[in-house]
Design an enzyme around this catalytic site. Structure first.
Site, short mmCIF file in Angstrom:
data_model
loop_
_atom_site.label_atom_id
_atom_site.label_comp_id
_atom_site.label_asym_id
_atom_site.label_seq_id
_atom_site.Cartn_x
_atom_site.Cartn_y
_atom_site.Cartn_z
N ARG A 61 0.86 -1.18 0.00
CA ARG A 61 0.00 0.00 0.00
C ARG A 61 0.90 1.24 0.00
O ARG A 61 1.95 1.24 0.66
CB ARG A 61 -0.90 0.03 1.25
CG ARG A 61 -2.12 -0.87 1.18
CD ARG A 61 -3.11 -0.40 0.10
NE ARG A 61 -4.31 -1.23 0.04
CZ ARG A 61 -4.48 -2.25 -0.81
NH1 ARG A 61 -3.51 -2.58 -1.66
NH2 ARG A 61 -5.61 -2.93 -0.81
N GLU A 66 -3.36 7.47 -4.10
CA GLU A 66 -3.52 7.19 -5.53
C GLU A 66 -4.97 7.40 -5.98
O GLU A 66 -5.88 7.26 -5.14
CB GLU A 66 -3.05 5.74 -5.84
CG GLU A 66 -3.86 4.67 -5.16
CD GLU A 66 -3.26 3.26 -5.36
OE1 GLU A 66 -2.04 3.11 -5.22
OE2 GLU A 66 -4.04 2.35 -5.66
N HIS A 69 -0.97 0.36 -9.94
CA HIS A 69 -1.66 -0.61 -9.08
C HIS A 69 -2.18 -1.83 -9.89
O HIS A 69 -3.38 -2.09 -9.94
CB HIS A 69 -2.82 0.08 -8.32
CG HIS A 69 -3.19 -0.65 -7.05
ND1 HIS A 69 -3.70 -0.02 -5.94
CD2 HIS A 69 -3.12 -1.97 -6.70
CE1 HIS A 69 -3.93 -0.89 -4.98
NE2 HIS A 69 -3.59 -2.09 -5.43
C1 DGY Z 1 -6.00 -5.77 -2.94
O1 DGY Z 1 -6.70 -6.75 -3.23
O2 DGY Z 1 -5.95 -5.31 -1.82
C2 DGY Z 1 -5.16 -5.19 -4.05
O3 DGY Z 1 -4.52 -4.03 -3.75
C3 DGY Z 1 -5.92 -5.09 -5.34
O4 DGY Z 1 -5.85 -6.38 -5.83
#
Ligand code: DGY
Length: 323
Positions: free
Chosen positions: A242, A271, A289
């Protein structure tokens, strides 16, 4: 008996949307436009289940609906720090996520980033597209060897372990692990990995550091300037976890002053907004992402949500209940 009503907040792979519609009274978001906080409030009053995803901020305020109808937030995605978990719990709303099914693809992408930044793939691609390649020469775009190097993995859950599998068994890397809780020695042994007690001890030992821990308030700015200073000056930082885990101003400074070798990011703080200093760093690879962005993973994530919903409305415990 009437089918439970379900709101899907964004477009999902069509096979999953079709399957959902067989079992539920489904409202789809055909425009794929993000919902506002007011839209969420309306949804919580109107639908039995809301199926949000990782970009949907569901605050206590959005859940503050006098006659809430929603009983479950069945999240599409593994991370759920975008949902105010305690506000949902106070209102008796269950939360589920979609672990496992995206671990391999996310680890594949972390490997992609690691190889790209170490082997200067972004620089090479840009040079070719700009028509600036003058041909092979011994000193052209020399990068850093990945095979056999030391990889520090921060967060040794499912994705961290998939990363270790690829790096150790595929690239002969030596794996060091930082994890909040002790990792079962049998799991570490699969990758010949060693757990290190603190980040302060781990960072100076690594040629590459890959982040696989959760985000949220607890891990915000975990990688700050003091910790970046502990990294070797030719080491690389990879983030598919993250954005908030890294202090982006500190990272941009480390990249601009070359106190680390480079970084590769798939996730950003706030983001899709991009920190303006990051865009100026040449020793940085960036992707939007894409960790779980394969047809296989995105369909499997949708079917995992469906399994959770089916369990919930059948009166049994959903396997991925997180709150
Ligand atoms: C999640 O699932 O948390 C990712 O960041 C997106 O696949």
């Amino acid at each position: 008996m009437a089918k439970p009503s379900v709101l899907v907040t964004r477009r999902w792979p069509s096979v999953v949307e079709q399957k959902l519609a067989e079992h539920y009274d489904v409202a789809l978001n055909r425009s794929d436009r993000p919902l506002s906080s007011a839209d969420f409030k309306e949804a919580i009053a109107k639908y039995d289940a809301v199926l949000p995803t990782v970009t949907d901020k569901i605050s206590a305020e959005a859940l503050d609906v006098p006659k809430a109808r929603t009983k479950i937030l069945a999240n599409y995605g593994v991370g759920f720090t975008h949902i105010d978990v305690s506000a949902a719990a106070r209102r008796g709303i269950a939360i589920t996520n979609t672990p496992d099914v995206l671990s391999e693809c996310t680890a594949d992408l972390a490997m992609t980033l690691m190889l790209m930044v170490a082997r200067r793939a972004g620089d090479g691609e840009r040079e070719l597209r700009a028509g600036q390649w003058t041909g092979w020469r011994p000193t052209h775009l020399m990068g850093t060897k990945v095979s056999g190097k030391v990889l520090g993995i921060v967060g040794f859950g499912r994705i961290g372990q998939e990363m270790a599998r690829r790096a150790h068994h595929g690239f002969g890397m030596h794996i060091l692990v930082y994890n909040r809780s002790p990792v079962d020695p049998a799991i570490l042994a699969r990758y010949n990995a060693r757990q290190i007690a603190t980040l302060e001890e781990l960072l100076p030992l690594c040629d590459f550091v890959s982040l696989h821990c959760p985000g949220g308030a607890e891990n915000r700015n975990m990688i700050n300037s003091a910790r970046l200073d502990l990294m070797k000056e030719d080491a690389f930082l990879i983030n598919t976890a993250r954005g908030e885990v890294i202090n982006e101003t500190a990272l941009a400074q480390a990249l601009m002053f070359n106190t680390i070798g480079g970084a590769a990011l798939d996730v950003f703080d706030g983001e899709p907004r991009l920190h303006p200093m990051l865009a100026q760093c040449d020793n940085l690879v960036m992707l939007p992402h894409l960790g779980s962005a394969t047809r296989e993973a995105r369909e499997a994530m949708g079917f995992r949500v469906l399994d959770n919903l089916n369990d919930f409305f059948a009166g049994s415990a959903p396997r991925d209940r997180v709150a």
